[in-house]
Design a protein around this motif. Sequence first.
Motif, PDB file in Angstrom:
ATOM      1  N   VAL A  90      33.358  70.007  23.426  1.00 40.15           N
ATOM      2  CA  VAL A  90      34.219  68.987  22.835  1.00 40.15           C
ATOM      3  C   VAL A  90      33.570  67.607  22.948  1.00 40.15           C
ATOM      4  N   ARG A  91      33.189  67.236  24.145  1.00 41.41           N
ATOM      5  CA  ARG A  91      32.572  65.925  24.342  1.00 41.41           C
ATOM      6  C   ARG A  91      31.258  65.817  23.562  1.00 41.41           C
ATOM      7  N   GLY A  92      30.446  66.871  23.648  1.00 37.44           N
ATOM      8  CA  GLY A  92      29.164  66.867  22.937  1.00 37.44           C
ATOM      9  C   GLY A  92      29.346  66.763  21.436  1.00 37.44           C
ATOM     10  N   LEU A  93      30.311  67.492  20.900  1.00 36.20           N
ATOM     11  CA  LEU A  93      30.573  67.438  19.457  1.00 36.20           C
ATOM     12  C   LEU A  93      31.018  66.044  19.025  1.00 36.20           C
ATOM     13  N   GLY A  97      25.904  55.545  14.197  1.00 35.31           N
ATOM     14  CA  GLY A  97      24.574  55.258  14.754  1.00 35.31           C
ATOM     15  C   GLY A  97      24.583  55.417  16.263  1.00 35.31           C
ATOM     16  N   SER A  98      24.146  54.416  16.984  1.00 36.45           N
ATOM     17  CA  SER A  98      24.038  54.491  18.441  1.00 36.45           C
ATOM     18  C   SER A  98      25.406  54.676  19.084  1.00 36.45           C
ATOM     19  N   THR A  99      25.450  55.580  20.096  1.00 38.80           N
ATOM     20  CA  THR A  99      26.696  55.806  20.830  1.00 38.80           C
ATOM     21  C   THR A  99      26.617  55.257  22.250  1.00 38.80           C
ATOM     22  N   ASN A 100      25.687  54.346  22.498  1.00 35.49           N
ATOM     23  CA  ASN A 100      25.507  53.796  23.850  1.00 35.49           C
ATOM     24  C   ASN A 100      26.782  53.137  24.376  1.00 35.49           C
ATOM     25  N   LYS A 101      27.535  52.480  23.470  1.00 33.16           N
ATOM     26  CA  LYS A 101      28.722  51.744  23.891  1.00 33.16           C
ATOM     27  C   LYS A 101      29.910  52.649  24.206  1.00 33.16           C
ATOM     28  N   VAL A 102      29.861  53.885  23.727  1.00 35.65           N
ATOM     29  CA  VAL A 102      31.013  54.775  23.915  1.00 35.65           C
ATOM     30  C   VAL A 102      30.683  55.997  24.770  1.00 35.65           C
ATOM     31  N   VAL A 103      29.439  56.081  25.253  1.00 32.04           N
ATOM     32  CA  VAL A 103      29.012  57.286  25.960  1.00 32.04           C
ATOM     33  C   VAL A 103      29.822  57.540  27.231  1.00 32.04           C
ATOM     34  N   GLU A 104      30.365  56.485  27.840  1.00 36.32           N
ATOM     35  CA  GLU A 104      31.159  56.651  29.054  1.00 36.32           C
ATOM     36  C   GLU A 104      32.646  56.859  28.770  1.00 36.32           C
ATOM     37  N   SER A 105      33.026  56.889  27.496  1.00 34.58           N
ATOM     38  CA  SER A 105      34.444  57.043  27.138  1.00 34.58           C
ATOM     39  C   SER A 105      34.935  58.456  27.451  1.00 34.58           C
ATOM     40  N   THR A 106      36.245  58.593  27.607  1.00 35.65           N
ATOM     41  CA  THR A 106      36.839  59.908  27.824  1.00 35.65           C
ATOM     42  C   THR A 106      36.846  60.687  26.510  1.00 35.65           C
ATOM     43  N   VAL A 107      37.136  61.984  26.602  1.00 32.79           N
ATOM     44  CA  VAL A 107      37.209  62.823  25.408  1.00 32.79           C
ATOM     45  C   VAL A 107      38.275  62.294  24.449  1.00 32.79           C
TER      46      VAL A 107
END
Length: 472
Positions: A205-208, A218-228
């Motif tokens: 789920v998180r990976g998808l 594009g870049s997901t650096n800003k949301v990589v620490e977000s919850t599912v």
Amino acid sequence: MAAYAAVVSLMNNLEQIGNHPRLSSCFDDNQIQSLRLNLAFLLEFLEGVGITRRKVKRLERRIASAAHAAEDVIESRVVDLLHAGLQENVPVFSMDLQMIIQRMSLIQEEAAKVGEKRPFQVQQPTPPSRAGRVSSERNLMVGFDDLLPQLLDRLTGGTFDRYIIPIVGMGGSGRTTLAKKCYEHSLTKEHFDVRAWASVSQDYVRGLLLEFLSCLIGSTNKVVESTVDELGERLHKHLTDRRYLIILDDMWSVECWNQIKYFLPDNNNGSRIIITTRVLRLASQFSYSLEMHLLDEYSSWNLLCHNVFGHKDCPLELEEIGKRIAKYCMGLPLAVTLVGALLRESSMTREYWEHVAQNIGSGLKEDGFHAILMLSYNALPAYLKPCFLYLGIFPADQEFSVSRIIKLWVGEGFLKPHVGRTLEDVAEGYMKELIDRSLIVVSTRGLNGKPKNCILLDPVVLRQAQIASAIM
């Protein structure tokens, strides 16, 4: 292959020491020369080994262990010498290194005996480029050309409701290739506002969600620490009021779909979701599914010929054994493609084709596809095996930059130097060989026509090779 990479790395280190103006005088010349001779013999042995046998595998493990031990001794000695300020009067003879040289000499003697009794070789001299060579993705679509317009019609026509289309079939049947053809088709690019592709991972789920957001923003650096839930809400918001095409590749469970579907809004505008799966129970959850049928013997043979000979005819002396090989591929386009690449890159002799048929046929009772995958890996030259295995650093089904992997290969130190060629040139040649063997596919090319980004033809080939390498 760990043994080959270890030997080449040690040879490169010895070369660097020999070229160093002060380090070279801090090692015993006789020891270094003995080590080089041993390594040269063992490298030649590894390059000539083509048959997977227990005795050979045991030797490869011993060679890798000895090479690593020698490298540890040499590196420790270099560190000690640097700390001592590279004094000229330090002892140059190393008892530890001498013991390793003796150990390698014993391995060399055993390797020589094995070499004398070595059976038929898998590796064959690579022939000149053959006319009519075609891409692997095109090969996988042979026999399924009728499915592409059928799927495109489902994607761009019909109801305005959010519509889910499962593509179901066993591994190697061409599910992902068909989905990718639709995903990249000019018709879908024009029809949909946004498109996103994700391959199902263990952290599915998180990976998808991260993969989808990477495609869309594009870049997901800003949301990589977000919850599912936060990631899902962001995806839902991005897709709302847009006609989207979503691909969920290689989904294994109904549970995964149940967790992800709430983040994919029904905008009543003709959005579509494609799910590729080998699980019939998952496909049965929906009103319609597209099933990938297996190739019949005629189509398998045509595809094999197309893959090996291009537009030329198969020589008569190879036709009977070739049809048997095609039959052993069980109607799987991926299997035919891999075997075709194997035959294309080797000598066109009946002896070799009989060897391929025997190896595939012997594995049919247990797992014929596994036998084909391992035959493709085992047939790689020794210098290509560590390069192929190294691709495991990238997530399955993800594109990788050719320039990046070349830098990584060079940095790892397991590329064998060639006179008059830089290591980057050598690595580029290795990449071309893996492409020609249909183990990786070019996804994009640069302005100069050279491969820019690639993707594994099927990650299962790499997984099986990694397992085999770990067992060695």
